[in-house]
Design a protein around this motif. Structure first.
Motif, PDB file in Angstrom:
ATOM      1  N   TRP A  77       0.889  -1.216   0.093  1.00 46.42           N
ATOM      2  CA  TRP A  77      -0.087  -0.056   0.101  1.00 46.42           C
ATOM      3  C   TRP A  77       0.974   1.248   0.121  1.00 46.42           C
ATOM      4  CZ3 TRP A  77      -5.161   0.413  -0.702  1.00 46.42           C
ATOM      5  CH2 TRP A  77      -5.739   1.651  -0.481  1.00 46.42           C
ATOM      6  N   PRO A  78       0.498   2.360  -0.709  1.00 45.40           N
ATOM      7  CA  PRO A  78      -0.537   2.188  -1.804  1.00 45.40           C
ATOM      8  C   PRO A  78      -0.370   1.686  -3.004  1.00 45.40           C
ATOM      9  CG  PRO A  78       0.777   4.271  -1.755  1.00 45.40           C
ATOM     10  CD  PRO A  78       1.346   3.649  -0.780  1.00 45.40           C
ATOM     11  N   TYR A  79      -1.379   0.863  -3.655  1.00 49.34           N
ATOM     12  CA  TYR A  79      -1.097   0.113  -4.477  1.00 49.34           C
ATOM     13  C   TYR A  79      -0.684   0.914  -5.946  1.00 49.34           C
ATOM     14  CZ  TYR A  79      -3.821  -3.770  -2.215  1.00 49.34           C
ATOM     15  OH  TYR A  79      -3.964  -4.411  -1.335  1.00 49.34           O
ATOM     16  N   SER A  80       0.031   0.168  -6.566  1.00 46.73           N
ATOM     17  CA  SER A  80       0.615   0.872  -8.147  1.00 46.73           C
ATOM     18  C   SER A  80      -0.411   0.544  -9.090  1.00 46.73           C
ATOM     19  CB  SER A  80       2.068   0.191  -8.132  1.00 46.73           C
ATOM     20  OG  SER A  80       2.036  -0.921  -8.434  1.00 46.73           O
ATOM     21  N   PHE A  81      -1.384  -0.474  -9.281  1.00 50.23           N
ATOM     22  CA  PHE A  81      -1.963  -0.696 -10.111  1.00 50.23           C
ATOM     23  C   PHE A  81      -3.273   0.055 -10.348  1.00 50.23           C
ATOM     24  CE2 PHE A  81      -3.486  -3.513  -6.784  1.00 50.23           C
ATOM     25  CZ  PHE A  81      -4.945  -3.407  -6.963  1.00 50.23           C
ATOM     26  N   PRO A  82      -4.037   0.538  -9.551  1.00 46.00           N
ATOM     27  CA  PRO A  82      -5.115   1.101  -9.918  1.00 46.00           C
ATOM     28  C   PRO A  82      -5.120   2.172 -11.084  1.00 46.00           C
ATOM     29  CG  PRO A  82      -4.995   0.919  -7.628  1.00 46.00           C
ATOM     30  CD  PRO A  82      -3.764   0.756  -8.000  1.00 46.00           C
ATOM     31  N   ALA A  83      -5.830   2.249 -12.093  1.00 41.06           N
ATOM     32  CA  ALA A  83      -5.872   2.965 -13.314  1.00 41.06           C
ATOM     33  C   ALA A  83      -6.260   4.230 -13.147  1.00 41.06           C
ATOM     34  CB  ALA A  83      -6.299   2.256 -14.486  1.00 41.06           C
ATOM     35  N   ASP A 101      -7.661   9.214  -9.746  1.00 37.73           N
ATOM     36  CA  ASP A 101      -8.433   9.682  -8.307  1.00 37.73           C
ATOM     37  C   ASP A 101      -7.613   8.773  -7.223  1.00 37.73           C
ATOM     38  OD1 ASP A 101     -10.311  11.563  -9.156  1.00 37.73           O
ATOM     39  OD2 ASP A 101     -11.210  10.058 -10.273  1.00 37.73           O
ATOM     40  N   PHE A 102      -6.944   7.815  -7.643  1.00 38.97           N
ATOM     41  CA  PHE A 102      -6.379   7.111  -6.482  1.00 38.97           C
ATOM     42  C   PHE A 102      -4.939   7.495  -6.647  1.00 38.97           C
ATOM     43  CE2 PHE A 102      -3.712   3.502  -4.770  1.00 38.97           C
ATOM     44  CZ  PHE A 102      -4.399   3.197  -3.695  1.00 38.97           C
ATOM     45  N   GLN A 103      -4.304   8.212  -5.773  1.00 37.59           N
ATOM     46  CA  GLN A 103      -3.213   8.803  -5.708  1.00 37.59           C
ATOM     47  C   GLN A 103      -2.115   7.536  -5.456  1.00 37.59           C
ATOM     48  OE1 GLN A 103      -2.763  12.173  -3.022  1.00 37.59           O
ATOM     49  NE2 GLN A 103      -4.379  13.095  -3.873  1.00 37.59           N
ATOM     50  N   GLN A 104      -1.015   7.547  -6.190  1.00 38.09           N
ATOM     51  CA  GLN A 104       0.015   6.706  -5.923  1.00 38.09           C
ATOM     52  C   GLN A 104       1.071   7.174  -4.750  1.00 38.09           C
ATOM     53  OE1 GLN A 104      -0.096   3.825  -8.088  1.00 38.09           O
ATOM     54  NE2 GLN A 104      -1.919   4.611  -8.930  1.00 38.09           N
ATOM     55  N   ALA A 105       2.150   6.148  -4.458  1.00 38.57           N
ATOM     56  CA  ALA A 105       3.053   6.709  -3.282  1.00 38.57           C
ATOM     57  C   ALA A 105       3.577   7.884  -3.599  1.00 38.57           C
ATOM     58  CB  ALA A 105       4.055   5.273  -3.440  1.00 38.57           C
ATOM     59  N   HIS A 106       4.029   8.084  -4.939  1.00 42.28           N
ATOM     60  CA  HIS A 106       4.710   9.499  -5.162  1.00 42.28           C
ATOM     61  C   HIS A 106       3.977  10.773  -4.810  1.00 42.28           C
ATOM     62  CE1 HIS A 106       3.333   8.696  -9.140  1.00 42.28           C
ATOM     63  NE2 HIS A 106       3.177   9.877  -9.301  1.00 42.28           N
ATOM     64  N   GLU A 107       2.616  10.532  -4.993  1.00 40.56           N
ATOM     65  CA  GLU A 107       1.805  11.506  -4.943  1.00 40.56           C
ATOM     66  C   GLU A 107       1.376  11.949  -3.364  1.00 40.56           C
ATOM     67  OE1 GLU A 107      -1.186  11.908  -8.340  1.00 40.56           O
ATOM     68  OE2 GLU A 107      -0.835   9.707  -7.825  1.00 40.56           O
ATOM     69  N   ARG A 108       1.828  10.965  -2.515  1.00 49.44           N
ATOM     70  CA  ARG A 108       1.419  11.221  -1.083  1.00 49.44           C
ATOM     71  C   ARG A 108       2.729  11.810  -0.315  1.00 49.44           C
ATOM     72  NH1 ARG A 108      -2.604   6.850   0.264  1.00 49.44           N
ATOM     73  NH2 ARG A 108      -3.699   6.441  -1.581  1.00 49.44           N
ATOM     74  N   GLY A 109       2.486  12.255   0.877  1.00 49.21           N
ATOM     75  CA  GLY A 109       3.605  12.640   1.802  1.00 49.21           C
ATOM     76  C   GLY A 109       3.703  11.890   3.220  1.00 49.21           C
ATOM     77  N   ILE A 140       3.888   8.891  10.228  1.00 53.70           N
ATOM     78  CA  ILE A 140       2.584   8.459   9.546  1.00 53.70           C
ATOM     79  C   ILE A 140       3.005   8.564   7.973  1.00 53.70           C
ATOM     80  CG2 ILE A 140       0.199   9.128   9.138  1.00 53.70           C
ATOM     81  CD1 ILE A 140       0.319  10.586  11.823  1.00 53.70           C
ATOM     82  N   GLN A 141       2.799   7.549   7.279  1.00 49.85           N
ATOM     83  CA  GLN A 141       3.185   7.471   6.046  1.00 49.85           C
ATOM     84  C   GLN A 141       2.001   7.444   4.857  1.00 49.85           C
ATOM     85  OE1 GLN A 141       6.372   6.429   5.214  1.00 49.85           O
ATOM     86  NE2 GLN A 141       6.739   6.716   7.312  1.00 49.85           N
ATOM     87  N   HIS A 142       2.244   7.664   3.684  1.00 54.51           N
ATOM     88  CA  HIS A 142       1.219   7.438   2.470  1.00 54.51           C
ATOM     89  C   HIS A 142       0.309   8.566   2.600  1.00 54.51           C
ATOM     90  CE1 HIS A 142       3.838   4.158   1.733  1.00 54.51           C
ATOM     91  NE2 HIS A 142       3.402   3.493   2.613  1.00 54.51           N
ATOM     92  N   ILE A 143       0.285   9.774   3.126  1.00 54.89           N
ATOM     93  CA  ILE A 143      -0.784  10.786   3.537  1.00 54.89           C
ATOM     94  C   ILE A 143      -1.224  11.275   1.991  1.00 54.89           C
ATOM     95  CG2 ILE A 143      -1.464  12.689   4.895  1.00 54.89           C
ATOM     96  CD1 ILE A 143       1.027  11.905   6.362  1.00 54.89           C
ATOM     97  N   THR A 187       1.817  17.760   0.626  1.00 52.00           N
ATOM     98  CA  THR A 187       1.707  18.026  -0.800  1.00 52.00           C
ATOM     99  C   THR A 187       2.697  16.556  -1.283  1.00 52.00           C
ATOM    100  OG1 THR A 187       3.898  19.081  -0.546  1.00 52.00           O
ATOM    101  CG2 THR A 187       1.814  20.635  -0.656  1.00 52.00           C
ATOM    102  N   PRO A 188       2.474  16.419  -2.691  1.00 52.35           N
ATOM    103  CA  PRO A 188       3.187  15.149  -3.220  1.00 52.35           C
ATOM    104  C   PRO A 188       4.725  14.989  -2.792  1.00 52.35           C
ATOM    105  CG  PRO A 188       1.735  16.257  -4.747  1.00 52.35           C
ATOM    106  CD  PRO A 188       1.628  17.240  -3.919  1.00 52.35           C
ATOM    107  N   GLY A 189       4.969  14.091  -2.121  1.00 54.38           N
ATOM    108  CA  GLY A 189       6.537  13.836  -1.755  1.00 54.38           C
ATOM    109  C   GLY A 189       7.039  14.463  -0.742  1.00 54.38           C
TER     110      GLY A 189
END
Length: 646
Positions: A319-325, A328-336, A393-396, A423-425
């Motif tokens: 988590w966060p999964y990389s496969f959802p297309a 609207d589902f934010q990937q790991a690099h888009e999280r903080g 706290i990860q993956h926010i 913000t992302p990253g």
């Protein structure tokens, strides 16, 4: 041997996706799961049910004027099907349904995009959905939304949702009128003539399998012939409402497997999502993973539970999964990420800041201290502090939040003074945070442990006619049916009296302050008494009673001091609560904290004092409160003078 790629083909009214391990059949364009083929079984879902009643997303919604927690039940049926991804490694399907004014009053006013994903080599499938309320959409309420799976009742007889709650389950037939006796609410049925005699005399109630969302990561069912398991794995609770202590349903007799995202369970109307006209809102629920596993012939089929737990850990690590297309589902690099250290300062315990060990700390949308518990529209991200009070706290998700916390052993809620923008990253390191819990003076006496639960108080043995054997031992004894009725049995001649310094709250403080059942089947208010002595009283000072509740159900809790018959109480909560935790074996619902001033003039020096706690709203067996913790604080001024004299 290479893993088979994912294949897909359309039939007249269905679409079939297959990766050689699992084959998934969905209606087109509705997006109902009608078939799951696995390990030689053509369909593990209940094929006797209608195609819309096997695997589906659903919700309960109501008009904006609706005051309660019920409404219109609607299975979410797509009106169009789109292939989002089709490769050897992944197929992702979208079943979309939107809303326009011609559907007003007929369908929930949301745009909903249900997604199903099958990956190469995966022993299971994923589902998630994007819910959206757009400009021009009318006001309304969401009372509940979830995914439900109805498994074959001739195969799946063993349920597991934790190491200490797993068992062979009764059949759905056992709840029918000729086999089951309805009890005080419809979810609870006494099994009087079950198909399997071993269940005779037990109560079946889906709320006995509820779970706090922080622990709700894997649950499901086992078939012993053939030995296979069906599990739902939820690697993140970021999209669930009400924070980490919100309780939800899991699996129950059916056999039914649920993924609850929004509900009023153990909370009441506070957790119903209310939208105004044209309010713009979007949220991604999921993905959750429906995992299937099997054992070789001769192996213990119950090892499937351990395998499911291991798979859960693998999913959490992904988590966060990389496969959802969906974008609207934010990937790991888009999280903080955010990290820091939480300390506690209570000058009446220590003159030093001490690490907040094991504190719950998290980000939730901006609000008042403790608002995370009643928050229902945004995302939340929680963790626990270590022995030094440190946390990460990860993956926010990108957004603006407050940081909230609560610490076992201390009353009240922490909230940081400023909002935090993710913000992302980003990787934010906070300065040390200090929580100063509510405190006016030294502790004169206390009852319980401030942990937002009534679990430390006296939990009685259940009535033998209602006993569910797999719940007889700690920590699940509070989940037995009918414990509220034990109060009148244990206190037949008068209400509970607790004497500070003599009584033991683990034995002498009933876990729930409930109404009393009378011979004419009415339920009356009850008054509990706390007796205590004070060596001295300063009439010019104000004492503080801290009253922390773990639950309340349509209750009016009144406080009187040294005069039980005074017309006006010293303090009244008014009618509070709707979490129904007493009826639903919850040991807690939503928390409450009342800080009550007691003038020194009403207290007795060198004599016995009494505080009377009256739950004044009768009428049903389920109206009442659960206490978390009670403390009487002395005068801070007197305390400071005594220390100066020393």
């Amino acid at each position: 041997m290479a893993k088979m790629g994912v294949k897909m083909h359309f039939r007249k009214h269905h679409v079939v996706v297959d990766n050689g391990i699992v084959q998934l059949t969905l209606t087109n364009p509705g997006g109902y799961v009608t078939g799951v083929k696995y390990n030689g079984i053509d369909n593990i879902l209940e094929s006797q049910n209608d195609e819309s009643n096997r695997g589906y997303w659903d919700l309960v919604w109501s008009t904006s004027e609706s005051p309660g927690t019920t409404g219109t039940f609607e299975r979410i049926e797509g009106t169009s099907c789109e292939v989002i991804v089709e490769t050897e490694d992944q197929v992702e399907l979208s079943f979309l349904r939107t809303w326009d004014s011609t559907l007003e009053g007929k369908h929930v006013p949301l745009k909903i995009d249900k997604r199903f994903v099958l990956l190469r080599g995966s022993s299971g499938f994923y589902s998630y959905a994007i819910y959206e309320h757009l400009e021009g959409f009318p006001a309304f309420n969401i009372d509940e939304t979830r995914i439900a799976f109805k498994l074959r009742k001739d195969k799946f007889h063993y349920m597991a949702m934790s190491d200490d709650r797993q068992r062979y389950m009764p059949l759905p037939d056992d709840r029918l009128p000729d086999r089951g006796k309805p009890l005080a609410y419809p979810e609870a049925v006494l099994l009087v003539n079950p198909v399997e005699p071993e269940f005779k005399g037990e109560v079946d109630d889906k709320y006995q399998y509820s779970c706090e969302t922080k622990d709700l990561k894997v649950h499901g069912w086992i078939s012993t012939d053939p030995p296979i398991g069906f599990w739902q794995i939820t690697p993140s609770n970021e999209f669930r409402t009400g924070g980490p202590t919100k309780q939800e349903l899991t699996s129950h007799v059916g056999p039914v497997n649920l993924a609850m995202f929004v509900s009023a369970h153990y909370a009441g109307n506070d957790l119903v999502i209310k939208f105004s006209k044209g309010e713009q809102w979007k949220k991604v629920f999921g993905p959750v993973f429906m995992y299937l596993n099997s054992t070789s012939t001769g192996e213990d089929p119950f090892t499937l539970w351990n395998d499911a737990k291991n798979q859960m850990l693998e999913e959490v690590a992904k988590w966060p999964y990389s496969f959802p297309a969906s974008n609207d589902f934010q990937q790991a690099h888009e999280r903080g990420v955010i990290s820091g250290r939480l300390l506690v300062y209570d000058r009446f315990i220590s003159d030093k800041h001490t690490p907040a060990n094991g504190a719950n700390i998290g980000l939730a949308p901006p609000g008042d201290p403790g608002s995370w518990e009643r928050e229902n529209k945004g995302y939340q991200f929680w963790t626990k502090t270590d022995e030094q009070g440190r946390f990460s706290i990860q993956h926010i998700l990108e957004g603006t939040y407050n940081l909230y916390a609560w610490v076992n052993g201390f009353i009240g809620d922490y909230k940081n003074s400023t909002t935090i923008t993710i913000t992302p990253g980003c990787d934010i390191e906070l300065d040390d945070l200090v929580y100063e819990p509510p405190r006016d003076g030294p502790t004169l006496w206390e009852i319980g442990i401030p942990d937002r639960s009534a679990a430390e108080f006296y939990i009685p043995d259940p009535d033998p006619i209602y006993t569910n054997q797999f719940l007889v031992n700690d920590p699940n004894r509070f989940r037995q049916y009918g414990l509220w009725e034990r109060y009148a049995t244990l206190y037949p001649g008068g209400d509970l009296v607790f004497t500070v310094g003599e009584s033991d709250y683990t034995k002498d403080w009933f876990f729930a302050h409930v109404t009393r059942k009378k011979d004419n089947n009415t339920y009356e208010k009850t008054t509990w008494t706390i007796k205590f002595k004070l060596n001295s009283v300063n009439n010019d000072e104000t004492y503080k009673l801290r009253l922390a509740l773990a639950s309340a159900q349509v209750s009016d809790l009144q406080v009187r001091v040294n005069d039980p018959n005074m017309n006006l109480p010293l303090y009244s909560t008014g009618i509070i609560g709707g979490d129904n935790a007493i009826a639903r074996h919850g040991i807690h619902g939503l928390s409450w904290l009342f800080n009550i001033d007691i003038p020194g003039t009403v207290l007795i020096s060198n004599g016995e004092n009494s505080i009377y706690l009256t739950q004044a709203n009768g009428g049903t067996p389920f109206r009442g409160v659960m206490y978390d913790y009670i403390r009487l604080e002395g005068s801070a001024l007197a305390y400071s003078w005594s220390h100066e004299c020393v």
